[in-house]
Design a protein around this motif. Structure first.
Motif, PDB file in Angstrom:
ATOM      1  N   TYR A 251     -23.525 -32.156 -15.194  1.00 30.23           N
ATOM      2  CA  TYR A 251     -24.945 -32.690 -15.055  1.00 30.23           C
ATOM      3  C   TYR A 251     -25.648 -32.637 -13.777  1.00 30.23           C
ATOM      4  O   TYR A 251     -26.732 -33.402 -13.472  1.00 30.23           O
ATOM      5  CB  TYR A 251     -24.800 -34.270 -15.567  1.00 30.23           C
ATOM      6  N   ILE A 252     -25.049 -32.208 -12.854  1.00 35.25           N
ATOM      7  CA  ILE A 252     -25.635 -32.156 -11.289  1.00 35.25           C
ATOM      8  C   ILE A 252     -25.971 -30.505 -10.945  1.00 35.25           C
ATOM      9  O   ILE A 252     -25.562 -29.734 -11.185  1.00 35.25           O
ATOM     10  CB  ILE A 252     -24.470 -32.689 -10.350  1.00 35.25           C
ATOM     11  N   ALA A 253     -27.336 -30.639 -10.209  1.00 38.08           N
ATOM     12  CA  ALA A 253     -27.846 -29.730  -9.601  1.00 38.08           C
ATOM     13  C   ALA A 253     -27.935 -29.826  -8.235  1.00 38.08           C
ATOM     14  O   ALA A 253     -28.326 -30.889  -7.672  1.00 38.08           O
ATOM     15  CB  ALA A 253     -28.973 -29.094 -10.136  1.00 38.08           C
ATOM     16  N   SER A 254     -27.563 -28.761  -7.613  1.00 37.68           N
ATOM     17  CA  SER A 254     -28.128 -28.587  -5.774  1.00 37.68           C
ATOM     18  C   SER A 254     -29.338 -27.923  -5.753  1.00 37.68           C
ATOM     19  O   SER A 254     -29.524 -26.691  -6.215  1.00 37.68           O
ATOM     20  CB  SER A 254     -26.968 -28.104  -5.197  1.00 37.68           C
ATOM     21  N   PHE A 255     -30.205 -28.360  -5.126  1.00 39.55           N
ATOM     22  CA  PHE A 255     -31.413 -27.715  -4.639  1.00 39.55           C
ATOM     23  C   PHE A 255     -31.679 -27.415  -3.204  1.00 39.55           C
ATOM     24  O   PHE A 255     -31.982 -28.415  -2.478  1.00 39.55           O
ATOM     25  CB  PHE A 255     -32.678 -28.750  -5.211  1.00 39.55           C
ATOM     26  N   ASP A 256     -31.633 -26.225  -2.723  1.00 36.71           N
ATOM     27  CA  ASP A 256     -31.839 -25.922  -1.469  1.00 36.71           C
ATOM     28  C   ASP A 256     -33.551 -25.570  -1.512  1.00 36.71           C
ATOM     29  O   ASP A 256     -34.051 -24.857  -1.767  1.00 36.71           O
ATOM     30  CB  ASP A 256     -31.357 -24.651  -0.969  1.00 36.71           C
TER      31      ASP A 256
ATOM     32  N   GLN B  41     -20.918 -27.500  -3.851  1.00 37.38           N
ATOM     33  CA  GLN B  41     -19.833 -27.553  -4.515  1.00 37.38           C
ATOM     34  C   GLN B  41     -19.675 -28.848  -5.603  1.00 37.38           C
ATOM     35  O   GLN B  41     -18.876 -28.971  -6.382  1.00 37.38           O
ATOM     36  CB  GLN B  41     -18.500 -27.723  -3.448  1.00 37.38           C
ATOM     37  N   PHE B  42     -20.653 -29.829  -5.262  1.00 34.13           N
ATOM     38  CA  PHE B  42     -20.520 -30.682  -6.536  1.00 34.13           C
ATOM     39  C   PHE B  42     -21.411 -30.606  -7.661  1.00 34.13           C
ATOM     40  O   PHE B  42     -21.499 -31.731  -8.400  1.00 34.13           O
ATOM     41  CB  PHE B  42     -21.063 -32.087  -5.539  1.00 34.13           C
ATOM     42  N   ALA B  43     -21.833 -29.546  -7.600  1.00 35.82           N
ATOM     43  CA  ALA B  43     -23.004 -29.133  -8.781  1.00 35.82           C
ATOM     44  C   ALA B  43     -22.850 -27.995  -9.440  1.00 35.82           C
ATOM     45  O   ALA B  43     -22.019 -27.098  -9.238  1.00 35.82           O
ATOM     46  CB  ALA B  43     -24.365 -29.116  -7.979  1.00 35.82           C
ATOM     47  N   GLY B  44     -23.047 -28.130 -10.917  1.00 38.09           N
ATOM     48  CA  GLY B  44     -23.008 -27.123 -11.956  1.00 38.09           C
ATOM     49  C   GLY B  44     -23.835 -25.920 -11.822  1.00 38.09           C
ATOM     50  O   GLY B  44     -23.373 -24.876 -12.359  1.00 38.09           O
ATOM     51  N   LEU B  45     -24.920 -26.210 -11.207  1.00 38.47           N
ATOM     52  CA  LEU B  45     -26.297 -25.325 -11.141  1.00 38.47           C
ATOM     53  C   LEU B  45     -26.560 -25.593  -9.644  1.00 38.47           C
ATOM     54  O   LEU B  45     -26.828 -26.586  -9.025  1.00 38.47           O
ATOM     55  CB  LEU B  45     -27.185 -25.577 -12.073  1.00 38.47           C
ATOM     56  N   ARG B  46     -27.245 -24.437  -9.257  1.00 28.90           N
ATOM     57  CA  ARG B  46     -27.916 -24.493  -7.793  1.00 28.90           C
ATOM     58  C   ARG B  46     -29.125 -23.643  -7.679  1.00 28.90           C
ATOM     59  O   ARG B  46     -29.209 -22.429  -8.201  1.00 28.90           O
ATOM     60  CB  ARG B  46     -26.901 -23.610  -6.787  1.00 28.90           C
ATOM     61  N   LEU B  47     -30.173 -24.527  -7.434  1.00 34.52           N
ATOM     62  CA  LEU B  47     -31.442 -24.011  -7.296  1.00 34.52           C
ATOM     63  C   LEU B  47     -31.938 -23.601  -6.199  1.00 34.52           C
ATOM     64  O   LEU B  47     -31.448 -24.243  -4.995  1.00 34.52           O
ATOM     65  CB  LEU B  47     -32.420 -24.973  -7.896  1.00 34.52           C
TER      66      LEU B  47
END
Length: 288
Positions: A84-89, A121-127
């Motif tokens: 349920y977590i995404a990381s956004f750069d 590393q804590f996210a299921g998706l990376r944007l």
């Protein structure tokens, strides 16, 4: 007292964390008095800081001063499941670093890749988002039009900027340490000559023309977005506020950001905090 009894049952039945927020010093002071006489007798615990935040069993009371939320010692970041977590750069590009000194360099902007990778590393998706500008952009400053001077006649342009993040140049590329293949979704913004958006969720300044980022997150069931990037006081702030307005829980990793000026960084932090954004000093705190 009725509210306190309800809260205690919520804690006992669901083992849940509860946060009570006051926007009034009077209300906050009165509540601390009730808690001191009620919960200490029932739960047999203690108040650690009667002026700001004090944990009582699993109930946290926060004084919110209407301009910024202060996270004191004892604050615990609770994350949902990784899926349920995404990381956004956000705009972690050379154009915003000393690597490109003639564009829009931000001090230490080229040093944030390790933190961005760590939070992912804590996210299921990376944007990721990137400024993707044209050499023919109407907002580019020149000898006759200085940077930061206003522009009129174009609804999606506000001020002029030095040429930056031109597609095909080094400034457009990710900073060292970030790999393009690591991302599940990328946003290219500012492609059109008459547009210069700041946030990564919309192509226009009125937040009406979506980049698809919000829809992508929603269709994958994302509830929490961890953000970092460049620069804190412009594109990061605007993206974070757009995500928050769209209903996501947003966490800003301070170590994964760099900003332009202390005053505008402080203002941006206050604005994000007022919107309900959470903060961590570094990615390591996400694991605690």
């Amino acid at each position: 007292y009725i509210c306190l009894i309800i809260l205690s049952f919520c804690h006992l039945l669901y083992n849940s964390d509860i946060c009570i927020i006051f926007d009034s010093k009077v209300g906050f002071s009165c509540f601390t008095g009730y808690v001191a006489t009620f919960y200490i007798n029932i739960v047999t615990t203690c108040i650690t800081d009667s002026k700001s935040i004090f944990p009582i069993a699993k109930i946290t009371v926060v004084y919110y001063n209407k301009s910024k939320l202060k996270q004191k010692a004892g604050f615990t970041m609770q994350l949902p499941e990784k899926k349920y977590i995404a990381s956004f750069d956000i705009d972690a590009q050379n154009t915003f670093t000393p690597v490109c000194p003639d564009e829009l360099p931000v001090a230490e902007g080229d040093t944030i890749a390790p933190e961005l990778n760590a939070q992912a590393q804590f996210a299921g998706l990376r944007l990721a988002s990137r400024d993707a500008h044209s050499r023919c952009a109407l907002w580019i400053s020149d000898a006759e039009h200085a940077p930061l001077t206003p522009i009129s006649g174009y609804p999606d342009l506000d001020i002029r900027w030095p040429a930056h993040a031109i597609i095909g140049t080094k400034g457009f590329d990710f900073i060292d340490g970030l790999e393009e293949a690591a991302y599940d979704y990328q946003v290219f913004k500012g492609i059109e000559a008459d547009k210069h958006p700041y946030g990564a969720c919309y192509h226009d300044l009125k937040d009406t023309l979506s980049t698809g980022a919000i829809e992508y997150l929603r269709c994958h069931g994302i509830t929490t977005v961890i953000c970092g990037g460049l620069a804190t006081d412009y594109c990061v702030k605007n993206t974070v506020l757009q995500l928050k307005a769209a209903g996501f829980d947003v966490i800003l990793n301070k170590a994964a950001c760099r900003g332009i000026a202390p005053e505008t960084i402080a203002s941006a932090m206050q604005e994000m905090a007022a919107a309900g954004v959470k903060f961590v000093e570094c990615a390591k705190e996400l694991a605690e």
